[in-house]
Design a protein around this motif. Structure first.
Motif, PDB file in Angstrom:
ATOM      1  N   ASN A   1      89.697  29.601 -17.327  1.00  0.00           N
ATOM      2  CA  ASN A   1      89.523  28.407 -17.899  1.00  0.00           C
ATOM      3  C   ASN A   1      88.236  27.788 -18.047  1.00  0.00           C
ATOM      4  O   ASN A   1      87.690  27.993 -16.723  1.00  0.00           O
ATOM      5  CB  ASN A   1      90.139  27.550 -16.829  1.00  0.00           C
ATOM      6  N   GLU A   2      87.738  26.670 -18.902  1.00  0.00           N
ATOM      7  CA  GLU A   2      86.774  26.578 -18.480  1.00  0.00           C
ATOM      8  C   GLU A   2      86.160  25.474 -17.724  1.00  0.00           C
ATOM      9  O   GLU A   2      85.272  25.045 -17.259  1.00  0.00           O
ATOM     10  CB  GLU A   2      86.934  25.851 -20.301  1.00  0.00           C
ATOM     11  N   ASP A   3      87.749  24.542 -17.256  1.00  0.00           N
ATOM     12  CA  ASP A   3      87.161  23.852 -16.109  1.00  0.00           C
ATOM     13  C   ASP A   3      86.610  24.249 -15.076  1.00  0.00           C
ATOM     14  O   ASP A   3      85.775  24.147 -13.894  1.00  0.00           O
ATOM     15  CB  ASP A   3      88.214  23.036 -15.895  1.00  0.00           C
ATOM     16  N   LEU A   4      87.116  25.398 -15.328  1.00  0.00           N
ATOM     17  CA  LEU A   4      87.140  26.430 -13.601  1.00  0.00           C
ATOM     18  C   LEU A   4      85.707  27.230 -14.071  1.00  0.00           C
ATOM     19  O   LEU A   4      84.627  27.199 -12.709  1.00  0.00           O
ATOM     20  CB  LEU A   4      88.045  27.704 -13.407  1.00  0.00           C
ATOM     21  N   ARG A   5      85.471  27.734 -14.853  1.00  0.00           N
ATOM     22  CA  ARG A   5      84.326  28.186 -15.609  1.00  0.00           C
ATOM     23  C   ARG A   5      83.457  27.026 -15.020  1.00  0.00           C
ATOM     24  O   ARG A   5      82.112  26.973 -14.387  1.00  0.00           O
ATOM     25  CB  ARG A   5      84.159  28.668 -17.136  1.00  0.00           C
ATOM     26  N   GLY A   6      82.852  25.752 -15.357  1.00  0.00           N
ATOM     27  CA  GLY A   6      82.379  24.177 -15.225  1.00  0.00           C
ATOM     28  C   GLY A   6      81.807  24.598 -13.628  1.00  0.00           C
ATOM     29  O   GLY A   6      80.575  24.250 -13.317  1.00  0.00           O
ATOM     30  N   ARG A   7      82.910  24.512 -13.289  1.00  0.00           N
ATOM     31  CA  ARG A   7      82.676  23.635 -11.705  1.00  0.00           C
ATOM     32  C   ARG A   7      82.231  25.649 -10.832  1.00  0.00           C
ATOM     33  O   ARG A   7      81.674  24.997  -9.747  1.00  0.00           O
ATOM     34  CB  ARG A   7      84.635  24.082 -11.044  1.00  0.00           C
ATOM     35  N   MET A   8      82.599  26.961 -11.253  1.00  0.00           N
ATOM     36  CA  MET A   8      81.862  27.864 -10.722  1.00  0.00           C
ATOM     37  C   MET A   8      80.157  27.616 -10.979  1.00  0.00           C
ATOM     38  O   MET A   8      80.028  28.205 -10.084  1.00  0.00           O
ATOM     39  CB  MET A   8      82.834  29.054 -11.283  1.00  0.00           C
ATOM     40  N   LYS A   9      79.990  27.435 -11.641  1.00  0.00           N
ATOM     41  CA  LYS A   9      78.643  27.305 -12.176  1.00  0.00           C
ATOM     42  C   LYS A   9      78.149  26.435 -10.998  1.00  0.00           C
ATOM     43  O   LYS A   9      77.108  26.938 -10.928  1.00  0.00           O
ATOM     44  CB  LYS A   9      78.708  26.665 -13.502  1.00  0.00           C
ATOM     45  N   ALA A  10      78.739  25.227 -10.558  1.00  0.00           N
ATOM     46  CA  ALA A  10      77.939  24.242 -10.001  1.00  0.00           C
ATOM     47  C   ALA A  10      78.376  24.633  -8.980  1.00  0.00           C
ATOM     48  O   ALA A  10      76.674  24.288  -8.235  1.00  0.00           O
ATOM     49  CB  ALA A  10      78.904  22.681 -10.558  1.00  0.00           C
ATOM     50  N   GLU A  11      79.072  25.671  -8.017  1.00  0.00           N
ATOM     51  CA  GLU A  11      79.261  26.129  -7.186  1.00  0.00           C
ATOM     52  C   GLU A  11      78.099  26.921  -6.988  1.00  0.00           C
ATOM     53  O   GLU A  11      77.368  27.111  -5.570  1.00  0.00           O
ATOM     54  CB  GLU A  11      80.380  26.868  -6.697  1.00  0.00           C
ATOM     55  N   ALA A  12      77.885  27.756  -7.609  1.00  0.00           N
ATOM     56  CA  ALA A  12      76.462  28.706  -7.602  1.00  0.00           C
ATOM     57  C   ALA A  12      75.309  28.163  -7.511  1.00  0.00           C
ATOM     58  O   ALA A  12      74.806  28.205  -7.123  1.00  0.00           O
ATOM     59  CB  ALA A  12      76.939  29.404  -8.769  1.00  0.00           C
ATOM     60  N   LYS A  13      75.337  27.061  -8.305  1.00  0.00           N
ATOM     61  CA  LYS A  13      73.702  26.019  -8.325  1.00  0.00           C
ATOM     62  C   LYS A  13      73.806  25.675  -7.200  1.00  0.00           C
ATOM     63  O   LYS A  13      72.636  25.551  -6.346  1.00  0.00           O
ATOM     64  CB  LYS A  13      73.896  25.280  -9.579  1.00  0.00           C
ATOM     65  N   PHE A  14      74.818  24.525  -6.832  1.00  0.00           N
ATOM     66  CA  PHE A  14      74.690  24.169  -4.484  1.00  0.00           C
ATOM     67  C   PHE A  14      74.759  25.223  -4.133  1.00  0.00           C
ATOM     68  O   PHE A  14      73.844  25.183  -3.025  1.00  0.00           O
ATOM     69  CB  PHE A  14      75.763  23.949  -4.580  1.00  0.00           C
ATOM     70  N   LEU A  15      75.016  26.874  -4.023  1.00  0.00           N
ATOM     71  CA  LEU A  15      73.926  27.575  -3.097  1.00  0.00           C
ATOM     72  C   LEU A  15      72.976  28.258  -3.336  1.00  0.00           C
ATOM     73  O   LEU A  15      72.665  28.152  -2.396  1.00  0.00           O
ATOM     74  CB  LEU A  15      75.529  28.438  -3.599  1.00  0.00           C
ATOM     75  N   ARG A  16      72.939  27.758  -4.802  1.00  0.00           N
ATOM     76  CA  ARG A  16      71.451  28.826  -4.597  1.00  0.00           C
ATOM     77  C   ARG A  16      70.623  27.791  -4.087  1.00  0.00           C
ATOM     78  O   ARG A  16      69.073  27.603  -4.024  1.00  0.00           O
ATOM     79  CB  ARG A  16      71.267  28.983  -6.637  1.00  0.00           C
ATOM     80  N   GLY A  17      70.847  26.034  -4.366  1.00  0.00           N
ATOM     81  CA  GLY A  17      70.070  25.371  -3.951  1.00  0.00           C
ATOM     82  C   GLY A  17      69.466  25.039  -2.709  1.00  0.00           C
ATOM     83  O   GLY A  17      68.854  25.089  -2.319  1.00  0.00           O
ATOM     84  N   PHE A  18      70.728  25.710  -2.428  1.00  0.00           N
ATOM     85  CA  PHE A  18      71.044  25.941  -0.177  1.00  0.00           C
ATOM     86  C   PHE A  18      69.469  26.531  -0.191  1.00  0.00           C
ATOM     87  O   PHE A  18      69.803  26.499   0.943  1.00  0.00           O
ATOM     88  CB  PHE A  18      72.436  26.224   0.136  1.00  0.00           C
ATOM     89  N   PHE A  19      70.256  27.768  -0.472  1.00  0.00           N
ATOM     90  CA  PHE A  19      69.381  28.804  -0.236  1.00  0.00           C
ATOM     91  C   PHE A  19      67.925  29.227   0.137  1.00  0.00           C
ATOM     92  O   PHE A  19      66.408  29.235   0.569  1.00  0.00           O
ATOM     93  CB  PHE A  19      69.482  30.561  -0.585  1.00  0.00           C
ATOM     94  N   TYR A  20      67.708  28.202  -1.037  1.00  0.00           N
ATOM     95  CA  TYR A  20      66.338  27.753  -1.725  1.00  0.00           C
ATOM     96  C   TYR A  20      65.750  26.610  -0.271  1.00  0.00           C
ATOM     97  O   TYR A  20      64.596  26.518  -0.328  1.00  0.00           O
ATOM     98  CB  TYR A  20      66.095  27.323  -3.100  1.00  0.00           C
ATOM     99  N   SER A  21      66.810  25.557  -0.664  1.00  0.00           N
ATOM    100  CA  SER A  21      66.251  24.608   0.899  1.00  0.00           C
ATOM    101  C   SER A  21      66.022  25.401   2.235  1.00  0.00           C
ATOM    102  O   SER A  21      65.192  24.181   2.828  1.00  0.00           O
ATOM    103  CB  SER A  21      67.596  23.583   0.517  1.00  0.00           C
ATOM    104  N   LEU A  22      66.645  26.416   2.256  1.00  0.00           N
ATOM    105  CA  LEU A  22      66.486  26.979   3.690  1.00  0.00           C
ATOM    106  C   LEU A  22      65.036  27.578   3.863  1.00  0.00           C
ATOM    107  O   LEU A  22      64.063  27.455   4.602  1.00  0.00           O
ATOM    108  CB  LEU A  22      67.177  27.492   4.252  1.00  0.00           C
ATOM    109  N   LEU A  23      64.658  28.328   3.089  1.00  0.00           N
ATOM    110  CA  LEU A  23      63.560  29.307   2.561  1.00  0.00           C
ATOM    111  C   LEU A  23      62.203  27.712   2.252  1.00  0.00           C
ATOM    112  O   LEU A  23      61.080  28.167   3.053  1.00  0.00           O
ATOM    113  CB  LEU A  23      63.085  29.877   0.612  1.00  0.00           C
ATOM    114  N   ALA A  24      62.694  26.891   1.742  1.00  0.00           N
ATOM    115  CA  ALA A  24      60.964  25.639   1.315  1.00  0.00           C
ATOM    116  C   ALA A  24      61.352  24.609   3.095  1.00  0.00           C
ATOM    117  O   ALA A  24      60.102  25.194   3.587  1.00  0.00           O
ATOM    118  CB  ALA A  24      61.457  24.266   0.619  1.00  0.00           C
ATOM    119  N   THR A  25      61.998  25.240   4.114  1.00  0.00           N
ATOM    120  CA  THR A  25      62.243  24.878   4.934  1.00  0.00           C
ATOM    121  C   THR A  25      61.580  24.531   6.423  1.00  0.00           C
ATOM    122  O   THR A  25      60.493  24.711   7.006  1.00  0.00           O
ATOM    123  CB  THR A  25      63.696  23.752   5.561  1.00  0.00           C
TER     124      THR A  25
END
Length: 529
Positions: free
Chosen positions: A136-160
């Motif tokens: 499902n393309e809507d699900l694909r797009g949402r999952m990519k956004a979730e992964a970007k959120f999590l990647r941003g989260f992990f990098y935010s910890l490293l930067a902090t």
């Protein structure tokens, strides 16, 4: 999003964390490989579950890590150096002892490792999800956004915690990634903001059913506010660039603006907010999902609070609470010097156990049941006054979710940034007073100047988030740790326990772990380690 798809998590972790080598030019039929895993929507969902699962790692929010982080502050004491936090509190941590700690490995080494595990899993998913067939393309797009959120989260910890780190945005590749130098902290933050902006644009404001707990638009915007607030604060903004404060205020305001759509607000009962029955309610913006009913997964919050007391509150934590009339102890007629625990801010009684209090049916003393300092913690624990031994949960595992970001934090982030950007306007008062009203405390009088409101907001952050693991980064970004973390700490009776030290020339940042620099000599060490 209570732990779903755990039958697949170990499989996805196997090849994402360690990779896979082809010994023969055939596809093995007895295991998954990166070439064979990403062939269905169900497996892709399992891969995303593996990304979320890193949040429960001991170097992130697993075991009792956020509770122990309080012990690197004036709020609490860690007598057995759980996860290495007492080394940080004493100022004796180093690049070579970064992996040292009782109970679990030292947090300084483990957080680096766990964050990059999470980043690798997110990158793997982002590199492969577009090729997953019949999805499902809507699900694909949402999952990519979730992964970007999590990647941003992990990098935010490293930067902090470490500052600049290598930024890797492609699927794990030992040949290309192993010797990368550190990017600047500014470059890491820029990537985090990019990931969070893209995630916020694609994520829904809220979920229902089994999807509750996934990253939302509000979670991405709130994390962006936290990252920008850290960037705007004195540690990273010595010139007091007002544009940074304005950006942080705008990011927090963006969350407030969607509160109605997302269902955000303050939960009415402060104590009950931290109980399992009330998780995922209106105050939760983003949390780590735990359950012990089906999978056996959980934290150790109850065990640490009730039995081990390795996050023992200090006398200075009690003294940080104003009196119930809103005045400091020295100015209040409610203060009784013979019993410093009387007539305090109601949040103290909903957070701490103190000598003379009743805990699990028994009256406490300065040495029982909490002999380290005389104080214990009830927040993030099912234990309180009730004499109910049946509450002792299975194997010490707790299922209460850990709130990484709650709406009270969004309000206080907005108040702080807006006060620094324009001064204590009506919106600043409203944000702070909303939280104080929930606590049962008097609102602040009109007419505070910017410095007075700054002090009020810092005071409010300390007591509102007491024992939740937020204060360490607050005193770092405010650059007050050098004064607050140097000197003796005291128990409930006013007796000194140990003397701490904070080296302002180095301790505002963690060292790059020695083991990582042995693997990659291109990683430049932080100053004075």
């Amino acid at each position: 999003m209570k732990k779903n798809h755990f039958s697949y998590i170990l499989l996805i972790a196997l090849f994402i964390a360690t990779g896979c080598s082809r010994l023969l030019d055939v596809k093995p039929n007895d295991r998954y490989t990166p070439d064979t895993f990403w062939d269905s929507e169900k497996k892709a969902m399992a891969g995303l579950a593996g990304c979320y699962d890193v949040l429960t790692a001991n170097g992130i929010y697993g075991y009792a890590t956020p509770l122990w982080e309080e012990t690197a502050t004036p709020n609490a004491y860690n007598y057995d150096n759980s996860a290495g936090f007492n080394l940080i509190a004493l100022g004796t941590h180093s690049a070579t002892n970064a992996g040292t700690g009782n109970i679990v490995s030292g947090i300084i080494a483990l957080r680096w490792e766990n964050c990059y595990t999470g980043i690798g899993r997110c990158n793997e998913l982002l590199a492969n999800i577009d090729a997953v067939p019949q999805m499902n393309e809507d699900l694909r797009g949402r999952m990519k956004a979730e992964a970007k959120f999590l990647r941003g989260f992990f990098y935010s910890l490293l930067a902090t915690y470490y500052g600049g780190v290598p930024v890797i945005l492609t699927k794990p590749n030992l040949e290309t990634d192993a010797k990368l130098p550190r990017n600047t902290r500014e470059e890491v933050v820029a990537q985090v903001i990019k990931d969070l902006d893209e995630a916020a644009a694609a994520l829904p404001p809220k979920y229902t059913g089994n999807d509750v707990g996934r990253a939302t638009k509000g979670a991405a915007l709130a994390l962006k506010a936290r990252v920008l607030l850290f960037d705007a604060s004195p540690l990273n903004n010595p010139a007091n660039d007002q544009a940074k404060w304005s950006a942080a205020a705008a990011a927090a305001k963006a969350v407030i603006d969607i509160a109605g759509t997302a269902g955000y607000g303050l939960f009415p009962n402060y104590r009950q907010l931290f109980m399992p029955a009330n998780e995922n309610k209106q105050e939760t913006v983003f949390d780590v999902q735990y359950t012990i009913s089906q999978t056996g997964y959980g934290s150790s919050f109850d065990l640490i609070n009730r039995q081990y007391n390795t996050n023992a509150p200090l006398r200075s934590m009690v003294e940080a609470y104003l009196m119930k009339d809103g005045l400091p102890a020295a100015q209040s007629p409610d203060f009784d010097p013979s019993n410093i625990h009387l007539n305090r801010d109601p949040r103290m009684y909903q957070t701490l156990v103190y000598p003379g209090d009743t805990y699990i049916g028994a009256v406490t003393t300065p040495t029982s049941p909490f002999k380290q300092t005389g104080y214990g913690v009830k927040k993030y624990s099912i234990y309180d006054k009730e004499p109910n031994s049946n509450l002792i949960n299975q194997a010490g595992r707790s299922e209460i979710n850990y709130m990484v970001i709650r709406y009270a934090d969004v309000l206080l982030m907005y108040a702080e940034a807006q006060n620094e950007a324009v001064g204590p306007d009506a919106t600043v008062y409203n944000a702070v007073d909303t939280i104080r009203k929930r606590a049962g405390m008097p609102v602040y009088a009109a007419g505070l100047n910017q410095a007075e409101m700054r002090a009020a907001i810092r005071q409010e952050r300390r007591v509102e988030f007491a024992m939740e693991g937020f204060y360490y980064n607050d005193i770092r970004r405010w650059k007050t740790a050098e004064s607050l973390m140097s000197g003796a700490i005291y128990n409930s009776q006013g007796a000194a326990i140990v003397t701490r030290s904070f080296d302002a020339s180095r301790d505002y940042w963690w060292p790059i772990p020695h083991t990582q620099r042995e693997l990659n000599p291109n990683l430049e060490q932080n100053p004075n380690y």
